[in-house]
Design a protein around this motif. Structure first.
Motif, PDB file in Angstrom:
ATOM      1  N   ASP A 129       0.835  -1.204   0.000  1.00  0.00           N
ATOM      2  CA  ASP A 129       0.000   0.000   0.000  1.00  0.00           C
ATOM      3  C   ASP A 129       0.870   1.254   0.000  1.00  0.00           C
ATOM      4  O   ASP A 129       0.613   2.207  -0.752  1.00  0.00           O
ATOM      5  CB  ASP A 129      -0.921   0.024   1.219  1.00  0.00           C
ATOM      6  N   ALA A 130       1.881   1.262   0.870  1.00  0.00           N
ATOM      7  CA  ALA A 130       2.744   2.438   0.972  1.00  0.00           C
ATOM      8  C   ALA A 130       3.541   2.653  -0.313  1.00  0.00           C
ATOM      9  O   ALA A 130       3.671   3.788  -0.793  1.00  0.00           O
ATOM     10  CB  ALA A 130       3.680   2.286   2.166  1.00  0.00           C
ATOM     11  N   ALA A 131       4.068   1.569  -0.878  1.00  0.00           N
ATOM     12  CA  ALA A 131       4.846   1.701  -2.116  1.00  0.00           C
ATOM     13  C   ALA A 131       3.972   2.198  -3.263  1.00  0.00           C
ATOM     14  O   ALA A 131       4.378   3.066  -4.054  1.00  0.00           O
ATOM     15  CB  ALA A 131       5.480   0.360  -2.467  1.00  0.00           C
ATOM     16  N   PHE A 132       2.773   1.677  -3.379  1.00  0.00           N
ATOM     17  CA  PHE A 132       1.859   2.117  -4.433  1.00  0.00           C
ATOM     18  C   PHE A 132       1.453   3.574  -4.225  1.00  0.00           C
ATOM     19  O   PHE A 132       1.351   4.355  -5.185  1.00  0.00           O
ATOM     20  CB  PHE A 132       0.623   1.213  -4.448  1.00  0.00           C
ATOM     21  N   GLY A 133       1.225   3.961  -2.968  1.00  0.00           N
ATOM     22  CA  GLY A 133       0.862   5.345  -2.681  1.00  0.00           C
ATOM     23  C   GLY A 133       1.960   6.312  -3.068  1.00  0.00           C
ATOM     24  O   GLY A 133       1.681   7.404  -3.604  1.00  0.00           O
ATOM     25  N   ARG A 134       3.213   5.933  -2.829  1.00  0.00           N
ATOM     26  CA  ARG A 134       4.321   6.813  -3.218  1.00  0.00           C
ATOM     27  C   ARG A 134       4.399   6.988  -4.732  1.00  0.00           C
ATOM     28  O   ARG A 134       4.789   8.049  -5.221  1.00  0.00           O
ATOM     29  CB  ARG A 134       5.637   6.265  -2.657  1.00  0.00           C
ATOM     30  N   GLN A 135       4.021   5.948  -5.470  1.00  0.00           N
ATOM     31  CA  GLN A 135       4.032   6.058  -6.930  1.00  0.00           C
ATOM     32  C   GLN A 135       2.951   7.001  -7.451  1.00  0.00           C
ATOM     33  O   GLN A 135       3.043   7.480  -8.589  1.00  0.00           O
ATOM     34  CB  GLN A 135       3.842   4.670  -7.552  1.00  0.00           C
ATOM     35  N   LEU A 136       1.946   7.287  -6.656  1.00  0.00           N
ATOM     36  CA  LEU A 136       0.835   8.128  -7.095  1.00  0.00           C
ATOM     37  C   LEU A 136       0.979   9.588  -6.676  1.00  0.00           C
ATOM     38  O   LEU A 136       0.068  10.386  -6.905  1.00  0.00           O
ATOM     39  CB  LEU A 136      -0.492   7.595  -6.524  1.00  0.00           C
ATOM     40  N   ARG A 137       2.111   9.952  -6.089  1.00  0.00           N
ATOM     41  CA  ARG A 137       2.246  11.291  -5.523  1.00  0.00           C
ATOM     42  C   ARG A 137       2.082  12.404  -6.570  1.00  0.00           C
ATOM     43  O   ARG A 137       1.521  13.449  -6.282  1.00  0.00           O
ATOM     44  CB  ARG A 137       3.597  11.428  -4.823  1.00  0.00           C
ATOM     45  N   ASP A 138       2.584  12.203  -7.758  1.00  0.00           N
ATOM     46  CA  ASP A 138       2.544  13.256  -8.784  1.00  0.00           C
ATOM     47  C   ASP A 138       1.456  13.014  -9.823  1.00  0.00           C
ATOM     48  O   ASP A 138       1.477  13.623 -10.894  1.00  0.00           O
ATOM     49  CB  ASP A 138       3.911  13.359  -9.475  1.00  0.00           C
ATOM     50  N   ILE A 139       0.547  12.119  -9.526  1.00  0.00           N
ATOM     51  CA  ILE A 139      -0.540  11.799 -10.462  1.00  0.00           C
ATOM     52  C   ILE A 139      -1.852  12.291  -9.846  1.00  0.00           C
ATOM     53  O   ILE A 139      -2.097  12.108  -8.656  1.00  0.00           O
ATOM     54  CB  ILE A 139      -0.607  10.285 -10.731  1.00  0.00           C
ATOM     55  N   HIS A 140      -2.692  12.899 -10.672  1.00  0.00           N
ATOM     56  CA  HIS A 140      -3.948  13.469 -10.179  1.00  0.00           C
ATOM     57  C   HIS A 140      -5.116  12.964 -11.019  1.00  0.00           C
ATOM     58  O   HIS A 140      -4.932  12.333 -12.052  1.00  0.00           O
ATOM     59  CB  HIS A 140      -3.875  14.999 -10.208  1.00  0.00           C
ATOM     60  N   ASP A 141      -6.303  13.273 -10.524  1.00  0.00           N
ATOM     61  CA  ASP A 141      -7.548  12.842 -11.159  1.00  0.00           C
ATOM     62  C   ASP A 141      -7.628  11.313 -11.212  1.00  0.00           C
ATOM     63  O   ASP A 141      -7.805  10.697 -12.262  1.00  0.00           O
ATOM     64  CB  ASP A 141      -7.685  13.435 -12.562  1.00  0.00           C
ATOM     65  N   ILE A 142      -7.453  10.706 -10.028  1.00  0.00           N
ATOM     66  CA  ILE A 142      -7.452   9.246  -9.888  1.00  0.00           C
ATOM     67  C   ILE A 142      -8.722   8.816  -9.163  1.00  0.00           C
ATOM     68  O   ILE A 142      -9.012   9.296  -8.060  1.00  0.00           O
ATOM     69  CB  ILE A 142      -6.230   8.756  -9.086  1.00  0.00           C
ATOM     70  N   ALA A 143      -9.480   7.913  -9.751  1.00  0.00           N
ATOM     71  CA  ALA A 143     -10.631   7.325  -9.075  1.00  0.00           C
ATOM     72  C   ALA A 143     -10.129   6.270  -8.085  1.00  0.00           C
ATOM     73  O   ALA A 143      -9.309   5.422  -8.436  1.00  0.00           O
ATOM     74  CB  ALA A 143     -11.574   6.685 -10.081  1.00  0.00           C
ATOM     75  N   MET A 167      -2.628   2.038   3.704  1.00  0.00           N
ATOM     76  CA  MET A 167      -1.615   3.086   3.835  1.00  0.00           C
ATOM     77  C   MET A 167      -1.440   3.910   2.567  1.00  0.00           C
ATOM     78  O   MET A 167      -0.568   4.791   2.522  1.00  0.00           O
ATOM     79  CB  MET A 167      -0.275   2.448   4.198  1.00  0.00           C
ATOM     80  N   LEU A 168      -2.227   3.665   1.545  1.00  0.00           N
ATOM     81  CA  LEU A 168      -2.017   4.341   0.265  1.00  0.00           C
ATOM     82  C   LEU A 168      -2.096   5.863   0.408  1.00  0.00           C
ATOM     83  O   LEU A 168      -1.188   6.583  -0.021  1.00  0.00           O
ATOM     84  CB  LEU A 168      -3.043   3.850  -0.760  1.00  0.00           C
ATOM     85  N   VAL A 169      -3.178   6.366   0.981  1.00  0.00           N
ATOM     86  CA  VAL A 169      -3.367   7.818   1.080  1.00  0.00           C
ATOM     87  C   VAL A 169      -2.304   8.460   1.977  1.00  0.00           C
ATOM     88  O   VAL A 169      -1.705   9.473   1.594  1.00  0.00           O
ATOM     89  CB  VAL A 169      -4.788   8.149   1.561  1.00  0.00           C
ATOM     90  N   PRO A 170      -2.005   7.923   3.181  1.00  0.00           N
ATOM     91  CA  PRO A 170      -0.923   8.525   3.973  1.00  0.00           C
ATOM     92  C   PRO A 170       0.423   8.504   3.262  1.00  0.00           C
ATOM     93  O   PRO A 170       1.179   9.480   3.325  1.00  0.00           O
ATOM     94  CB  PRO A 170      -0.898   7.661   5.237  1.00  0.00           C
ATOM     95  N   ALA A 171       0.748   7.391   2.573  1.00  0.00           N
ATOM     96  CA  ALA A 171       2.030   7.316   1.871  1.00  0.00           C
ATOM     97  C   ALA A 171       2.070   8.288   0.699  1.00  0.00           C
ATOM     98  O   ALA A 171       3.140   8.812   0.354  1.00  0.00           O
ATOM     99  CB  ALA A 171       2.267   5.887   1.387  1.00  0.00           C
ATOM    100  N   ARG A 172       0.943   8.536   0.073  1.00  0.00           N
ATOM    101  CA  ARG A 172       0.884   9.489  -1.040  1.00  0.00           C
ATOM    102  C   ARG A 172       1.048  10.921  -0.543  1.00  0.00           C
ATOM    103  O   ARG A 172       1.450  11.812  -1.295  1.00  0.00           O
ATOM    104  CB  ARG A 172      -0.454   9.339  -1.765  1.00  0.00           C
ATOM    105  N   GLY A 173       0.752  11.152   0.729  1.00  0.00           N
ATOM    106  CA  GLY A 173       0.883  12.481   1.294  1.00  0.00           C
ATOM    107  C   GLY A 173      -0.412  13.234   1.419  1.00  0.00           C
ATOM    108  O   GLY A 173      -0.426  14.393   1.846  1.00  0.00           O
ATOM    109  N   GLY A 174      -1.529  12.617   1.075  1.00  0.00           N
ATOM    110  CA  GLY A 174      -2.819  13.276   1.171  1.00  0.00           C
ATOM    111  C   GLY A 174      -3.762  12.776   0.099  1.00  0.00           C
ATOM    112  O   GLY A 174      -3.392  11.966  -0.758  1.00  0.00           O
ATOM    113  N   ALA A 175      -4.992  13.275   0.144  1.00  0.00           N
ATOM    114  CA  ALA A 175      -6.016  12.842  -0.804  1.00  0.00           C
ATOM    115  C   ALA A 175      -6.286  13.882  -1.887  1.00  0.00           C
ATOM    116  O   ALA A 175      -7.214  13.708  -2.679  1.00  0.00           O
ATOM    117  CB  ALA A 175      -7.314  12.518  -0.058  1.00  0.00           C
TER     118      ALA A 175
END
Length: 527
Positions: A410-424, A432-440
């Protein structure tokens, strides 16, 4: 005589002038000391990958609620406990908290506040400034408390509220002080909405409210007394149930899911030895719970035996019995994974037992020794039929990595989404995806009208969609995976697989304008 009186008055006024600054420095000293103890122990286990599921859920919920108005409305309405969510949102407003686990920050601050409060109570009873603070820190180091702080549950908030209730209950029993009765009522409401363990303790306390009220007052006006004591909790509870009905479709929407916080260990009984052993029956839960209380905090019975004030001794004894009743209720409803979750509420009783005994009956060196023995007893009790989360905490404290594979994915996948937006995304089962990404921010959640409409219409209008394998345990509850059962495997028509991690996949949706030029409909985006 007049000269002596004037000197005493002048001396008293000078002491009053010095008192505020002296008191502030005393509380600040032990607050900082408690902050260091809780912070260092929490950082130790966090560095080794320990964070309980309840803490992850709290952190994710706070981030989601802070970023999306629709999510805030729904989550604040049906999340339990709501007081924990409120404190997490407030903590998120502090500067420098980006990337900090908000539940742990709140719990560490609450733990430090408890240390200062207990030290103040002990110092006010006559224990020296240093012995009072040292006893408070030793009691704060109880493993049941530190596990709750590091795990991210709302338990520390409940213990803090109970720390306010206990001295107020003693004053109420003594004199029928209306202010003390009001404080007891407010503390009950705070416990009810701070954590699931606090809610179970409130259930255990209800039968004892009648016997704890002043005898003369309860005989003259029982309805008035119970109204003052129970009105804050009952009024807040009715409002909370009504909001659940409005936004969740049921007054019990907060308890609807199999993994609801209020259900505790019920969804996975087989993993908890306590529920299969001592906690399986009412006599067993009461007997074993009482033995664990005596072994885990021998300071409490030792101090109670030295209390001369009958009303204080009776009040503390009734509150201790209420904790045992809560253990029995929590065990029989299959909420309680281990008695230590509720035995932590005995610590404020131990503090107030020392306060009621006073140094004349229980000296500071003896109190310190009893606190150290209780610390060793707490470790012994926690190791009896331990819950998996307690075992992981002890291993992490010993320096062993305990992070689970799913949490790591979850954390690794969330970090990969940090610079990507408009994600369903269905954030409710994202770990842990949202915390690892840094927010929603940049996520289109299932609470939004846009994604709700997409799932009804049968196509996804976002640029990306992140979803889990519908065959995985968590993917079965992923609302996007359920709405589009072949999307995870086959992807959207004309779409591209961007990345995958564990059971997660991120698909880029085809450009809708290009799809229209090719004669494809929006519905063709999804298999």
């Amino acid at each position: 005589m007049d000269a002596q009186a004037r000197r005493r008055r002048v001396g008293g006024e000078a002491a009053a002038v010095r008192h505020p600054a002296s008191t502030l420095s005393f509380y600040l000293l032990w607050f900082v000391a408690g902050l260091l103890i809780c912070g260092l122990l929490t950082m130790r286990v966090l560095d080794n990958g320990y964070l309980a599921d309840i803490g992850i859920d709290r952190w994710r919920t706070a981030l989601v609620a802070a970023s999306d108005a629709s999510a805030f409305r729904e989550l604040f309405a049906i999340s339990f406990p709501p007081l924990a969510l409120s404190t997490d949102l407030l903590a998120g407003l502090l500067p420098g908290t980006a990337g900090v686990p908000l539940p742990l920050l709140v719990n560490v601050l609450v733990g430090a506040a408890m240390a200062a409060l207990w030290a103040g109570l002990l110092q006010g009873a006559g224990y020296g400034r240093f012995p009072a603070g040292l006893i408070a820190l030793i009691l704060l180091a109880q493993p049941s408390l530190q596990q709750a702080i590091a795990g991210g549950s709302g338990g520390p908030l409940g213990v803090f509220a109970f720390s306010l209730l206990v001295p107020a209950a003693i004053r109420m029993r003594h004199s029928g002080d209306v202010n003390a009765m009001a404080l007891v009522g407010v503390a009950l409401a705070l416990m009810l909405f701070s954590s699931a363990s606090g809610a179970y303790l409130v259930l255990g306390l209800l039968p004892f409210m009648v016997v704890l009220a002043p005898p003369g007052l309860i005989s003259r006006s029982p309805v008035g007394v119970l109204l003052v004591l129970l009105f804050p909790g009952c009024f807040t509870l009715l409002g909370y149930l009504y909001v659940n009905w409005i936004f969740g479709g049921s007054a019990l929407a907060f308890a609807a899911g199999v993994d609801a916080v209020i259900r505790g260990a019920a969804a996975n009984m087989g993993a908890h030895p306590w529920l299969l052993g001592g906690g399986h029956t009412l006599p067993g839960s009461l007997l074993v719970g009482a033995l664990m209380a005596l072994l885990g905090l021998p300071l409490l019975p030792a101090a109670l035996g030295r209390v001369v004030d009958r009303q204080a001794r009776f009040t503390l004894l009734m509150l201790a019995l209420a904790v045992l009743a809560a253990i029995a209720i929590g065990s029989l409803t299959r909420y309680l994974d281990h008695p230590s979750r509720l035995l932590a509420y005995l610590v404020p009783l131990g503090v107030m037992a020392l306060v009621a005994a006073r140094p004349a009956r229980l000296s500071a060196p003896v109190a310190l020794l009893l606190a150290l023995v209780s610390l060793a007893g707490g470790w012994l009790v926690q190791g009896y039929q331990p819950a998996p989360v307690a075992t992981a905490w002890r291993l992490a404290l010993a320096g062993q990595p305990v992070a689970e594979a799913q949490m790591t994915d979850d954390a690794a996948f969330g970090r990969q989404l940090r610079d990507i937006h408009d994600i369903a995304l269905d954030a409710d089962v994202s770990g842990m995806l949202v915390p690892a990404r840094g927010g929603a921010d940049g996520l289109v959640l299932t609470s939004t009208d846009r994604l709700k409409a997409d799932m009804i219409a049968g196509y996804i209008s976002t640029a990306y969609v992140a979803l889990q394998d519908p065959a995985s345990p968590r993917g079965m509850r992923d609302r996007i995976s359920r709405a589009f059962p072949t999307l995870w495997r086959d992807g959207p028509a004309g779409g591209t697989l961007v990345t995958s991690q564990g059971s997660w996949r991120l698909w880029r949706m085809p450009d809708q304008s290009q799809a229209g030029r090719n004669g494809e409909s929006g519905r063709g985006q999804v298999p």
